[in-house]
Motif scaffolding. Structure first.
Motif, PDB file in Angstrom:
ATOM      1  N   HIS A   1     -22.090 -36.262  47.523  1.00  0.00           N
ATOM      2  CA  HIS A   1     -21.633 -37.092  48.636  1.00  0.00           C
ATOM      3  C   HIS A   1     -22.136 -36.531  49.967  1.00  0.00           C
ATOM      4  O   HIS A   1     -22.727 -37.244  50.780  1.00  0.00           O
ATOM      5  CB  HIS A   1     -20.109 -37.147  48.597  1.00  0.00           C
ATOM      6  CG  HIS A   1     -19.491 -37.967  49.675  1.00  0.00           C
ATOM      7  ND1 HIS A   1     -19.848 -39.266  49.905  1.00  0.00           N
ATOM      8  CD2 HIS A   1     -18.540 -37.646  50.599  1.00  0.00           C
ATOM      9  CE1 HIS A   1     -19.142 -39.732  50.924  1.00  0.00           C
ATOM     10  NE2 HIS A   1     -18.341 -38.777  51.355  1.00  0.00           N
ATOM     11  N   ALA A   2     -21.934 -35.231  50.139  1.00  0.00           N
ATOM     12  CA  ALA A   2     -22.343 -34.599  51.388  1.00  0.00           C
ATOM     13  C   ALA A   2     -23.860 -34.723  51.564  1.00  0.00           C
ATOM     14  O   ALA A   2     -24.362 -35.012  52.659  1.00  0.00           O
ATOM     15  CB  ALA A   2     -21.925 -33.137  51.387  1.00  0.00           C
TER      16      ALA A   2
ATOM     17  N   ALA B   1     -27.760 -45.715  59.813  1.00  0.00           N
ATOM     18  CA  ALA B   1     -26.411 -45.396  60.277  1.00  0.00           C
ATOM     19  C   ALA B   1     -25.428 -45.563  59.131  1.00  0.00           C
ATOM     20  O   ALA B   1     -25.489 -46.545  58.394  1.00  0.00           O
ATOM     21  CB  ALA B   1     -26.026 -46.314  61.427  1.00  0.00           C
ATOM     22  N   ALA B   2     -24.604 -44.572  58.999  1.00  0.00           N
ATOM     23  CA  ALA B   2     -23.592 -44.689  57.950  1.00  0.00           C
ATOM     24  C   ALA B   2     -22.630 -45.810  58.290  1.00  0.00           C
ATOM     25  O   ALA B   2     -22.321 -46.041  59.457  1.00  0.00           O
ATOM     26  CB  ALA B   2     -22.838 -43.375  57.812  1.00  0.00           C
ATOM     27  N   LYS B   3     -22.198 -46.489  57.262  1.00  0.00           N
ATOM     28  CA  LYS B   3     -21.242 -47.574  57.486  1.00  0.00           C
ATOM     29  C   LYS B   3     -19.866 -46.963  57.707  1.00  0.00           C
ATOM     30  O   LYS B   3     -19.318 -46.312  56.821  1.00  0.00           O
ATOM     31  CB  LYS B   3     -21.222 -48.477  56.255  1.00  0.00           C
ATOM     32  CG  LYS B   3     -20.165 -49.556  56.303  1.00  0.00           C
ATOM     33  CD  LYS B   3     -20.102 -50.228  54.959  1.00  0.00           C
ATOM     34  CE  LYS B   3     -18.876 -51.123  54.849  1.00  0.00           C
ATOM     35  NZ  LYS B   3     -18.630 -51.510  53.468  1.00  0.00           N
TER      36      LYS B   3
ATOM     37  N   ASP C   1     -15.911 -36.606  61.157  1.00  0.00           N
ATOM     38  CA  ASP C   1     -16.512 -35.462  61.819  1.00  0.00           C
ATOM     39  C   ASP C   1     -17.912 -35.245  61.233  1.00  0.00           C
ATOM     40  O   ASP C   1     -18.047 -34.866  60.071  1.00  0.00           O
ATOM     41  CB  ASP C   1     -15.651 -34.214  61.586  1.00  0.00           C
ATOM     42  CG  ASP C   1     -16.269 -32.977  62.214  1.00  0.00           C
ATOM     43  OD1 ASP C   1     -17.423 -33.062  62.688  1.00  0.00           O
ATOM     44  OD2 ASP C   1     -15.599 -31.933  62.219  1.00  0.00           O
ATOM     45  N   PRO C   2     -18.956 -35.493  62.015  1.00  0.00           N
ATOM     46  CA  PRO C   2     -20.317 -35.457  61.458  1.00  0.00           C
ATOM     47  C   PRO C   2     -20.747 -34.080  60.958  1.00  0.00           C
ATOM     48  O   PRO C   2     -21.675 -33.995  60.157  1.00  0.00           O
ATOM     49  CB  PRO C   2     -21.186 -35.920  62.632  1.00  0.00           C
ATOM     50  CG  PRO C   2     -20.365 -35.725  63.849  1.00  0.00           C
ATOM     51  CD  PRO C   2     -18.942 -35.834  63.429  1.00  0.00           C
TER      52      PRO C   2
ATOM     53  N   GLN D   1     -28.990 -39.700  54.706  1.00  0.00           N
ATOM     54  CA  GLN D   1     -28.925 -40.973  55.397  1.00  0.00           C
ATOM     55  C   GLN D   1     -29.069 -40.772  56.912  1.00  0.00           C
ATOM     56  O   GLN D   1     -29.741 -41.519  57.587  1.00  0.00           O
ATOM     57  CB  GLN D   1     -27.584 -41.636  55.098  1.00  0.00           C
ATOM     58  CG  GLN D   1     -27.588 -43.105  55.350  1.00  0.00           C
ATOM     59  CD  GLN D   1     -27.305 -43.849  54.055  1.00  0.00           C
ATOM     60  OE1 GLN D   1     -26.610 -43.330  53.198  1.00  0.00           O
ATOM     61  NE2 GLN D   1     -27.850 -45.024  53.897  1.00  0.00           N
TER      62      GLN D   1
ATOM     63  N   THR E   1     -25.885 -37.002  50.313  1.00  0.00           N
ATOM     64  CA  THR E   1     -26.284 -38.385  50.595  1.00  0.00           C
ATOM     65  C   THR E   1     -26.049 -38.722  52.060  1.00  0.00           C
ATOM     66  O   THR E   1     -26.893 -39.332  52.713  1.00  0.00           O
ATOM     67  CB  THR E   1     -25.454 -39.345  49.719  1.00  0.00           C
ATOM     68  OG1 THR E   1     -25.401 -38.817  48.414  1.00  0.00           O
ATOM     69  CG2 THR E   1     -26.082 -40.718  49.682  1.00  0.00           C
ATOM     70  N   VAL E   2     -24.883 -38.308  52.555  1.00  0.00           N
ATOM     71  CA  VAL E   2     -24.572 -38.601  53.960  1.00  0.00           C
ATOM     72  C   VAL E   2     -25.611 -37.948  54.871  1.00  0.00           C
ATOM     73  O   VAL E   2     -26.123 -38.559  55.806  1.00  0.00           O
ATOM     74  CB  VAL E   2     -23.161 -38.109  54.312  1.00  0.00           C
ATOM     75  CG1 VAL E   2     -22.918 -38.214  55.805  1.00  0.00           C
ATOM     76  CG2 VAL E   2     -22.131 -38.931  53.559  1.00  0.00           C
TER      77      VAL E   2
ATOM     78  N   ALA F   1     -19.128 -32.269  59.086  1.00  0.00           N
ATOM     79  CA  ALA F   1     -18.414 -31.955  57.847  1.00  0.00           C
ATOM     80  C   ALA F   1     -19.358 -31.767  56.658  1.00  0.00           C
ATOM     81  O   ALA F   1     -19.152 -30.869  55.843  1.00  0.00           O
ATOM     82  CB  ALA F   1     -17.395 -33.051  57.544  1.00  0.00           C
ATOM     83  N   ALA F   2     -20.406 -32.600  56.588  1.00  0.00           N
ATOM     84  CA  ALA F   2     -21.310 -32.499  55.443  1.00  0.00           C
ATOM     85  C   ALA F   2     -21.993 -31.137  55.420  1.00  0.00           C
ATOM     86  O   ALA F   2     -22.060 -30.470  54.386  1.00  0.00           O
ATOM     87  CB  ALA F   2     -22.343 -33.616  55.487  1.00  0.00           C
TER      88      ALA F   2
END
Lengths: 930, 192
Positions: B98-99, B111-113, B123-124, B105, B101-102, B126-127
């Motif tokens: 998940h992290a 832009a993330a949805k 919080d960007p 992207q 992929t974010v 976080a990944a």
């Protein structure tokens, strides 16, 4: 921080050495431990710094990643505009664990608005597809004004199932109720609509399995249920075995999950009853009745399978409100019944649940009784029957203790009921804990501790509210009683119980000379005396106990003179009398209280003769009276009481024919009647006549035979209900074996039946050595006697030899097992007599000496066996006869002299039953040889 | 799901987990093949904010997966400890995916949805932080596998201290001591 294994281990060693030291000592210790390695010291220092945050940083990072929004490219977005069957997806309405719900339109001539649910993708076999279609067709036939119709369904290109449902515009029922705040009757009638819909589906053999407020919409005051059977459909699509009836793959919301679904057990209509109970709770209180605790697997299981749904009237938001008062009683009971963890104890149908809600609305009494103290008492009695079934006279001794225990449990339950409004929530937990006796001491302790905390809190706030203070005092008394029973079970001292008793006493003290007309006060005081008496008894202060119990009866009787019909007061006095009678049954004065005990139970029953609880109490009162009579070896009186217990239990079984516990109690009562009729170990065989055991009178045998035939029928019913249960196996075997005694002499069936009973008992020996030993002794003794009657002496010898082995094993395991010794006594005696008649002198004498030893052993329990002091001299007299038969006049003379000496000592005592004293005086004189 | 596999008998996962416990590594792969998709499905639903209660607790997901598999008759309750041990690893893998992929992207400019209701909590960093933690946990496990395991079981599997201790075969107090040091070390590795 650089990491090599060596460095890491040094780091760990230093960290562990200093981490728990107080801050001021840490520095010095750290410097010493690092011995000049500055880098190490700096590293550990940083770790100690971080240690203060207790891993908060790690948790925060995890939380952060979880909050990251999902990347774009969600495949479901593309779905809008797509076609499924005749429908076009218009917009996404929402989504949940099961999939996504869209609004869709049918744009051919039908022009219909529908809701379409698209579930996740799944692999389909042709077989599953076919089954899925069948299920859908069944659901499509459900037409009910309160059920949203399933219109259509199919599978998407990528294999996921979809369903089209009637489009319902409405509000979930929980939000509807929160927003409009309808009054209680209006809420209940909404709920009844839901019940009608679910009941209709059940008639069509469809179970919802996922009932929750989100699936119940309200439009213009009418409810519509969504997703009927969808959970099952999803299961069909995911299950490999089409025949399996397990809970679905479809996720069930944990807060509404039933225990059977969590455990993966069969889902039935009662699963819906459970969920409806939770929905009702929510409608009544606005809060959730079940909160799944997902912090650990164990917590999850506990929160769903063990934690009882609290009574709605105790919902925190309602505390002290008028609403709480309206919920108390009926609605609490209805919710509790619907949400029983054991499905078989819930309402048996949604219709029954709805019926009780309607009864409540109409102001008629509701039918739910499942949780009544009576029910619990029955369960409790059931667990303890087995030792009671053996011979009445012997067993009565055990019963005294057993019945007292039973009463304690009954009282325990009832008291909590009475402290309703204070500790009602705990009631349910108590119930659950008691249910699992005897292995649930831990759970009971938890409940107890919580209850006491609750009471302590209330006591601080009670102020001058006298009524509340009284209730609290009774709460403490109940706690004392529970603590006492827990501590006794673990062989501890009753210190905790005493502590709570003192708290109750402190509240009651100022009212010690209160007026006899104050009924609630009198009840509390009587209970206090009774519990204090029980505790004194525990401390072996029998005289104090006797006095306290008597004082309790006095207090109660004084108030009964003013308020003769108060049910609770009658119960309290009755309980106290039972304590007195069962504990001091060897004391003639205590036994003299039996008529009053029975009178109170009868009076209480007449006040409410449609009340099963009152009737059950009456039955126990009769049984108790019968036990004491049997203990005093008054078989005629015993049989009379037991017969009345049978009548009461028969009426209970007629009123509740499916109640296994009622049937079992009837079986016990019948066995008691039979045993008292048989009286096989009555004094007759100890009179020293030296002859064979007295044969039974035909009339007695017929009474016993008929009673055992009826008892066996009940046992067979119970065994059929629960064939794997050890208790029902025991019951059946014991009924059969005991019944053999009632066959006429020479009847070959008796041998067959006894052997059959022994065969049935054998597999139980592994888990229940003690009980099986007792019954084996009893049955083999009976078998030996049957063989002896038919002169099959080799067979008889084999049985006696086996009795000897079993008896010696049992006593070796537990030298205080007086029960088996008393049980074996007449059997060994019979063996010795038979040996003597065969002129097998040495064996006869050896066996005869064993009889005397068994008789002597009974003296250790003279407190239970009221006539125990008579047995050693009687055994010597009997030995004298045995010697005489063998032709040894000198030995006979010595034995008789010894017997006479012993009788003289007995005759000099004042504390024995009159008839025993009379026998002693006669024997001390008449035993003199001419 | 491409890996439909053979039909599953009730309790099949339990059997696989038992075999794994007895040293059969292939059984672990098979069990992962069943558990991962289930866990993934639930995690995706959470991560896409399909659930109203959208603060994801990895441990809550693992419990939900457990419930679902159990309700489907594919897991016996007795097998819960092994299940949670396995699920802890898988959950970690899912969060790492998940992290990543974010991050990917963001780099690619897409832009993330961001659903409206979750703007405030995003919080960007976080990944990145999570991947640092993941990496640090690997390094810790390399020198001290047991401490790595305890952290994984506690944080990703939702096991209680007692359960984790039992699973790695140490006393509760030892497990607590080790968790404490591991947490301190990981906090340090995460930087200020």
């Amino acid at each position: 921080m650089e990491l090599s294994p060596e460095r890491w281990h040094r780091l760990e060693a230093v960290f562990d050495a200093v981490a728990d030291l107080p801050a001021e000592a840490q520095d010095a210790a750290l410097a010493a431990a690092c011995a000049g390695d500055d880098a190490l010291e700096a590293d550990v220092r940083r770790l100690l710094e971080h240690d203060r945050t207790h891993g908060a940083r790690v948790a925060a990072v995890l939380d952060g990643v979880a909050r990251l929004p999902a990347p774009d490219g969600d495949p479901d977005d593309a779905a809008v505009g797509r076609r499924l069957g005749p429908y076009r997806l218009v917009r996404e309405l929402g989504s949940g664990g099961m999939g996504v719900v869209y609004e869709a339109a049918r744009d051919d001539e039908f022009q219909q608005r529908v809701a379409i649910k698209v579930a996740g993708r799944a692999a389909f076999s042709p077989e599953l597809l076919a089954r899925f279609r069948d299920e859908r067709q069944i659901l499509a036939r459900l037409t009910h004004p309160h059920i949203a119709r399933l219109l259509d369904g199919g599978t998407t290109d990528d294999g996921g199932p979809w369903f089209a449902m009637e489009f319902v515009e409405g509000e979930p029922i929980d939000r509807y109720v929160a927003a409009r705040r309808p009054d209680l009757p209006a809420r209940l009638s909404l709920f009844l609509q839901v019940c009608d819909a679910v009941d209709y589906a059940h008639q069509n053999l469809i179970v919802h399995r996922d009932l929750k407020p989100a699936n119940i919409l309200v439009t213009d005051g009418a409810v519509r249920l969504l997703d009927f059977g969808v959970a099952k459909l999803l299961e069909t699509s995911g299950a490999a075995d089409p025949g399996q009836t397990r809970g679905g793959l479809a996720p069930v919301t944990p807060d509404y999950c039933s225990p059977e679904q969590l455990r993966g057990e069969a889902v039935t209509t009662r699963t819906d009853v459970y969920m409806l109970g939770l929905v009702l709770y929510e409608l009544l209180t606005g809060a959730r009745g079940q909160r799944a605790d997902t912090t650990s697997p164990l917590a999850l299981e506990r929160s769903i399978c063990e934690t009882a749904v609290p009574p709605p009237s105790q919902a925190p938001d309602l505390a002290g409100t008028a609403q709480a008062r309206r919920l108390r009683g009926d609605l609490d009971t209805i919710v509790a019944t619907a949400t029983q963890k054991d499905a078989s104890r819930r309402y048996q149908s949604v219709a029954a649940l709805a019926d009780d809600v309607r009864r409540h609305l109409d102001g008629r009494p509701i039918l739910a009784r499942i949780d009544s103290p009576w029910y619990r008492a029955q369960r409790f009695v059931r667990r303890r029957w087995l030792p009671l079934t053996a011979t009445a006279a012997l067993v009565a001794s055990l019963i005294a203790g057993v019945v007292a225990t039973t009463y304690q449990a009954r009282r325990a339950e009832r008291r909590f009921q009475q402290v309703r409004g204070i500790a009602n929530a705990l009631m349910n937990q108590v119930h659950d804990a008691i249910q699992d006796l005897p292995a649930s001491t831990g759970a009971q302790q938890t409940v107890l501790t919580t209850a006491v905390e609750y009471l302590d809190g209330l006591a601080r706030e009670a102020g001058g509210d006298r009524a509340l203070q009284l209730e609290i005092a009774r709460g403490y008394l109940k706690a004392a009683e529970m603590a006492y029973s827990i501590e006794r079970a673990s062989l501890g001292r009753a210190d905790e119980g005493r502590r709570y008793l003192e708290r109750a006493a402190a509240i009651l003290q100022p009212s010690d000379d209160g007026p006899a007309s104050d009924v609630p006060l009198a009840i509390a005081r009587v209970e206090r005396q009774r519990i204090a008496g029980d505790l004194a008894l525990e401390a072996a202060r029998r005289d104090d106990a006797l006095q306290m119990l008597r004082r309790g009866v006095e207090i109660g009787e004084a108030t009964l003179a003013i308020a003769p019909d108060d049910p609770e007061l009658l119960d309290a006095v009755h309980d106290t009398l039972v304590s007195l009678v069962s504990t001091f049954n060897a004391d003639a004065a205590a036994a003299a209280l039996i008529p009053r005990m029975v009178e109170i139970a009868e009076h209480r029953f007449r006040l409410q003769d449609d009340d099963l609880e009152a009737r059950a109490q009456l039955a126990v009162s009769y049984s108790q009276a019968g036990n004491v009579a049997a203990l005093r070896e008054d078989e005629v009186a015993a049989r009379g009481y037991y017969q009345r217990a049978v009548d009461a239990q028969t009426a209970i079984v007629e009123a509740a024919p499916d109640n296994a516990t009622a049937r079992r109690n009837l079986m016990i009562a019948l066995a008691n009647v039979a045993d008292s009729a048989l009286g096989p170990l009555s004094t007759a065989s100890y009179t020293g006549s030296g002859g064979p055991l007295l044969p039974l009178a035909d009339a007695d045998r017929r009474v016993a035979h008929e009673a055992y035939t009826r008892a066996c029928a009940q046992a067979a019913w119970l065994r059929e209900k629960d064939p794997e249960n050890d208790t029902s196996t025991f019951d059946y075997a014991v009924c059969r074996g005991r019944m053999a005694v009632s066959y006429p002499p020479g009847d070959g069936d008796a041998v067959r039946v006894l052997n059959d009973a022994l065969d049935r008992l054998r597999p139980l020996a592994v888990r229940h050595a003690e009980r099986v030993a007792a019954f084996e002794i009893e049955f083999r003794g009976a078998l030996a006697e049957r063989y002896r009657q038919r002169d099959a002496l080799t067979l008889a010898d084999a049985e006696w030899a086996r009795v000897d082995v079993v008896l010696r094993d049992a006593v070796a395991r537990d030298p205080k097992n007086y029960y088996v010794q008393r049980l074996a006594l007449p059997i060994v005696q019979n063996q010795a007599l038979t040996l003597a008649s065969r002129r097998r002198r040495d064996e006869a004498l050896r066996t005869g000496a064993h009889v005397a030893a068994l008789a002597d052993a009974m003296l250790a329990r003279a407190d239970i066996y009221a006539r125990a002091p008579g047995w050693p001299p009687r055994a010597r007299g009997w030995l004298a006869d045995l010697h005489a038969r063998l032709g040894d006049t000198e030995a006979a003379r010595q034995a008789r002299a010894e017997s006479r000496e012993m009788w003289r000592a007995v005759a000099a005592r004042a504390d024995l039953p009159d008839d025993l004293l009379k026998e002693a005086r006669a024997q001390a004189v008449d035993g003199t040889p001419p | 799901m491409s890996e439909a596999g053979p039909p599953h008998a009730p309790g099949d996962i339990t059997v696989l987990l038992e075999r794994w416990g007895q040293g059969d590594a292939a059984a672990l792969d098979l069990a992962s093949g069943v558990v991962y998709p289930e866990l993934r499905k639930i995690a995706d639903a959470y991560l896409r904010r399909e659930r109203p209660d959208h603060t994801l607790q990895p441990t809550a997901l693992v419990h939900e997966a457990f419930m679902r598999l159990q309700a489907a008759g594919r897991l016996h309750f007795d097998g819960r400890r092994q299940f949670f041990a396995l699920a802890a690893q898988l959950m970690r893998r899912i969060l790492v995916d998940h992290a990543r992929t974010v991050k990917a992207q963001k780099r690619g400019g897409g832009a993330a949805k961001v659903p409206i209701d979750s703007v405030a909590v995003y919080d960007p960093r976080a990944a990145d932080e999570f991947l640092v933690l993941h990496d640090a946990l690997d390094r810790l496990a390399a020198v001290d596998p047991r401490k790595g395991r305890i952290i994984e079981l506690r944080y990703f599997g939702g096991l209680t201290l007692e359960e984790a201790a039992e699973l790695v075969g140490v006393s509760t107090s030892t497990a607590q001591r080790e968790q404490r040091l591991a947490e301190a070390w990981l906090s340090d590795a995460l930087g200020a």
